[in-house]
Design a protein around this motif. Structure first.
Motif, PDB file in Angstrom:
ATOM      1  N   ASN A   1       8.582  -5.340  -6.913  1.00 10.84           N
ATOM      2  CA  ASN A   1       8.624  -4.768  -8.462  1.00 10.84           C
ATOM      3  C   ASN A   1       9.107  -3.375  -8.457  1.00 10.84           C
ATOM      4  O   ASN A   1       8.240  -2.435  -7.689  1.00 10.84           O
ATOM      5  CB  ASN A   1       7.323  -5.024  -8.877  1.00 10.84           C
ATOM      6  N   GLY A   2      10.105  -2.948  -8.934  1.00 12.63           N
ATOM      7  CA  GLY A   2      10.543  -1.361  -8.718  1.00 12.63           C
ATOM      8  C   GLY A   2       9.866  -0.920 -10.065  1.00 12.63           C
ATOM      9  O   GLY A   2      10.772   0.268 -10.275  1.00 12.63           O
ATOM     10  N   SER A   3       8.683  -1.063 -10.446  1.00 14.97           N
ATOM     11  CA  SER A   3       8.343  -0.308 -11.862  1.00 14.97           C
ATOM     12  C   SER A   3       7.392   0.860 -11.144  1.00 14.97           C
ATOM     13  O   SER A   3       6.797   0.820 -10.191  1.00 14.97           O
ATOM     14  CB  SER A   3       7.539  -1.330 -12.589  1.00 14.97           C
ATOM     15  N   THR A   4       7.534   1.925 -11.975  1.00 16.94           N
ATOM     16  CA  THR A   4       6.947   3.036 -11.771  1.00 16.94           C
ATOM     17  C   THR A   4       5.449   3.142 -11.343  1.00 16.94           C
ATOM     18  O   THR A   4       4.947   3.466 -10.158  1.00 16.94           O
ATOM     19  CB  THR A   4       6.846   4.136 -12.702  1.00 16.94           C
ATOM     20  N   GLY A   5       4.782   2.120 -12.012  1.00 15.64           N
ATOM     21  CA  GLY A   5       3.332   1.870 -11.743  1.00 15.64           C
ATOM     22  C   GLY A   5       2.801   1.103 -10.329  1.00 15.64           C
ATOM     23  O   GLY A   5       1.587   0.901 -10.055  1.00 15.64           O
ATOM     24  N   VAL A   6       4.100   0.386  -9.710  1.00 15.50           N
ATOM     25  CA  VAL A   6       3.790  -0.705  -8.714  1.00 15.50           C
ATOM     26  C   VAL A   6       4.125   0.046  -7.259  1.00 15.50           C
ATOM     27  O   VAL A   6       3.657  -0.085  -6.513  1.00 15.50           O
ATOM     28  CB  VAL A   6       4.326  -1.745  -9.097  1.00 15.50           C
ATOM     29  N   THR A   7       5.515   0.539  -7.280  1.00 14.19           N
ATOM     30  CA  THR A   7       5.753   1.183  -6.010  1.00 14.19           C
ATOM     31  C   THR A   7       6.311   2.271  -6.181  1.00 14.19           C
ATOM     32  O   THR A   7       7.245   2.731  -5.140  1.00 14.19           O
ATOM     33  CB  THR A   7       7.022   0.231  -5.809  1.00 14.19           C
ATOM     34  N   SER A   8       5.743   3.437  -6.779  1.00 16.16           N
ATOM     35  CA  SER A   8       6.219   4.686  -6.930  1.00 16.16           C
ATOM     36  C   SER A   8       5.087   5.665  -6.585  1.00 16.16           C
ATOM     37  O   SER A   8       3.981   5.203  -7.273  1.00 16.16           O
ATOM     38  CB  SER A   8       7.014   5.263  -8.004  1.00 16.16           C
ATOM     39  N   ILE A   9       5.260   6.760  -6.091  1.00 17.71           N
ATOM     40  CA  ILE A   9       4.254   7.971  -6.180  1.00 17.71           C
ATOM     41  C   ILE A   9       4.933   9.314  -6.634  1.00 17.71           C
ATOM     42  O   ILE A   9       6.245   9.190  -6.431  1.00 17.71           O
ATOM     43  CB  ILE A   9       3.530   8.444  -4.973  1.00 17.71           C
ATOM     44  N   ASN A  10       4.265  10.270  -7.146  1.00 19.72           N
ATOM     45  CA  ASN A  10       5.072  11.534  -7.421  1.00 19.72           C
ATOM     46  C   ASN A  10       4.017  12.743  -6.735  1.00 19.72           C
ATOM     47  O   ASN A  10       2.799  12.383  -6.626  1.00 19.72           O
ATOM     48  CB  ASN A  10       5.170  11.817  -8.772  1.00 19.72           C
TER      49      ASN A  10
ATOM     50  N   GLY B   1      -1.147  -0.881  -9.353  1.00 29.04           N
ATOM     51  CA  GLY B   1      -0.513  -0.302  -8.250  1.00 29.04           C
ATOM     52  C   GLY B   1      -0.490  -1.198  -6.926  1.00 29.04           C
ATOM     53  O   GLY B   1      -1.587  -2.036  -6.756  1.00 29.04           O
ATOM     54  N   GLY B   2       0.695  -1.435  -6.444  1.00 33.00           N
ATOM     55  CA  GLY B   2       0.730  -2.215  -5.114  1.00 33.00           C
ATOM     56  C   GLY B   2       0.509  -3.830  -5.238  1.00 33.00           C
ATOM     57  O   GLY B   2       0.399  -4.520  -4.400  1.00 33.00           O
ATOM     58  N   ILE B   3       0.750  -4.314  -6.691  1.00 31.50           N
ATOM     59  CA  ILE B   3       0.378  -5.615  -6.893  1.00 31.50           C
ATOM     60  C   ILE B   3       1.608  -6.598  -6.522  1.00 31.50           C
ATOM     61  O   ILE B   3       1.467  -7.811  -6.316  1.00 31.50           O
ATOM     62  CB  ILE B   3      -0.222  -6.180  -8.330  1.00 31.50           C
ATOM     63  N   ALA B   4       2.636  -5.956  -6.388  1.00 33.99           N
ATOM     64  CA  ALA B   4       4.194  -6.715  -6.095  1.00 33.99           C
ATOM     65  C   ALA B   4       4.937  -5.880  -5.362  1.00 33.99           C
ATOM     66  O   ALA B   4       5.744  -5.049  -5.997  1.00 33.99           O
ATOM     67  CB  ALA B   4       4.525  -7.404  -7.347  1.00 33.99           C
TER      68      ALA B   4
ATOM     69  N   SER C   1       0.703  -1.216   0.008  1.00 36.62           N
ATOM     70  CA  SER C   1      -0.050  -0.122   0.053  1.00 36.62           C
ATOM     71  C   SER C   1       0.897   1.232   0.030  1.00 36.62           C
ATOM     72  O   SER C   1       0.389   2.221  -0.146  1.00 36.62           O
ATOM     73  CB  SER C   1      -0.643   0.032   1.261  1.00 36.62           C
ATOM     74  N   TYR C   2       2.286   0.874   0.293  1.00 41.98           N
ATOM     75  CA  TYR C   2       2.927   2.193   0.394  1.00 41.98           C
ATOM     76  C   TYR C   2       3.996   2.231  -0.731  1.00 41.98           C
ATOM     77  O   TYR C   2       4.483   1.361  -1.290  1.00 41.98           O
ATOM     78  CB  TYR C   2       3.816   2.109   1.583  1.00 41.98           C
ATOM     79  N   CYS C   3       4.240   3.558  -1.272  1.00 40.62           N
ATOM     80  CA  CYS C   3       5.163   3.723  -2.384  1.00 40.62           C
ATOM     81  C   CYS C   3       6.230   4.722  -1.921  1.00 40.62           C
ATOM     82  O   CYS C   3       6.037   5.649  -1.278  1.00 40.62           O
ATOM     83  CB  CYS C   3       4.293   3.996  -3.666  1.00 40.62           C
TER      84      CYS C   3
END
Length: 350
Positions: free
Chosen positions: A258-267, A252-255, A150-152
């Protein structure tokens, strides 16, 4: 003549009692739900505080924050969540991931490589401290789901992709910053924020905003500064959904691995619980990844000093018609200023 039931009430009296009970339940239910959410929000805040402590302990050990993401030679992208495992009492899992390990007769090299092999159990490990209990997706972890988050990590008021080593935030791909690089101050810079867990990586028309992004949208440019975020706002429909005229994906948050922008990042560009938009359909590319949560009215955010604050949906986002900047103050108001580590802004939360 009125007939009394075995309880001593007439039928009319019994109906009145039932009606009163119904009214009382109706009055109490919102209070009960609010109390439950308050408890979940406190748990969520505590999770983020533990992540802040983990980042500080990592920094004490390595004299830097971890990479936000690292792309291996076989093109698999790993996230910082792996690096901080030893600092959240998950040393055994970290050792298993970073060493050759044999599972069900198959010997896997360090970091698994076979990312989508369901027999490689480390990627399917559910870590309670990585998910917020307010998010309905946090408890929907089935055997086929990789461990969720849930956190990015914050990339600031930029839209870098997994190939960029530059960023305005405190994290970057294959580049580590120490606290001395956060010139705006640890208490003025966001390290992590919430993002609703997505429901599917499949592309559909419309879909819920939390955890999903619009694919191939013109609001995201070909460089981290070539953005027009205000046009992303036009993708919003009603009741927390995207307009059905737009195609969306929900990774979002599925893994957490995973260091992909759509999974573990926010801006920190569009306001919390707003839409997210991607330049392409690949969820590792440039995305306006917007913070979101299931807490009423905003999201929890972790600052670089380890403190946790609640950011409201109405936080000042400045001029969303402005492109992102390479240096200097953020054009995106207080929210953008909290994201930039060296924008020389003075930040005061209301």
């Amino acid at each position: 003549m009125s007939h009394r039931s075995k309880t001593g009430f007439t039928l009319v009296e019994l109906l009145v009692v039932i009606a009163i009970i119904g009214v009382l339940v109706g009055l109490l239910l919102p209070a009960v739900q609010a109390a439950r959410e308050a408890a979940r929000r406190m748990s969520c805040s505590n999770n983020m505080k533990q992540l802040g402590l983990a980042l500080h302990n990592y920094h004490d050990t390595h004299n830097s924050l971890p990479f936000w993401s690292y792309q291996s030679p076989d093109n698999i992208v790993y996230s910082s969540f792996i690096a901080i495992l030893p600092f959240i009492e998950q040393q055994a899992l970290y050792d298993q991931i970073t060493s050759a390990t044999t599972i069900n007769g198959v010997t896997y090299p360090p970091y698994g490589i076979y990312t989508f092999d369901s027999d490689y159990t480390p990627w399917y490990t559910h870590i309670p401290g990585y998910v917020c209990p307010s998010d309905p997706g946090s408890g929907n972890n089935q055997g086929a789901d990789q461990g969720r988050n849930s956190y990015c990590f914050s990339l600031g008021d930029w839209t870098p992709d997994r190939h960029d080593t530059s960023t305005r935030g405190p994290f970057a791909r294959r580049k580590a910053f120490n606290f001395s690089a956060i010139l705006d101050g640890l208490s003025n810079t966001i390290a992590m924020g919430e993002r609703g867990i997505g429901d599917s990586t499949s592309t559909i028309s419309g879909g819920r905003i939390k955890g999903r992004f619009v694919v191939s949208h013109t609001s995201v440019g070909s460089s981290p500064t070539a953005n027009n975020p205000i046009t992303c706002l036009a993708t919003v429909g009603t009741s927390g959904m995207y307009k059905t005229t737009f195609q969306t994906r929900g990774p979002g948050g599925i893994a957490w691995r995973n260091g992909s922008t759509g999974v573990t990042s926010i801006n920190t560009i569009l306001p919390p619980n707003g839409p997210s938009c991607n330049r392409e359909s690949d969820f590792g590319m440039r995305i306006l990844t917007t913070a979101s949560s299931y807490h009423p009215g905003g999201v929890m955010a972790l600052k670089c000093d380890g403190s946790v604050t609640f950011i409201t949906d109405s936080i000042d986002t400045g001029d969303l018609s402005s492109p992102s900047v390479a240096q200097g103050p953020s054009p995106y108001g207080i929210w953008g200023a909290l994201g930039s580590k060296d924008g020389s802004e003075v930040v005061t939360l209301p």
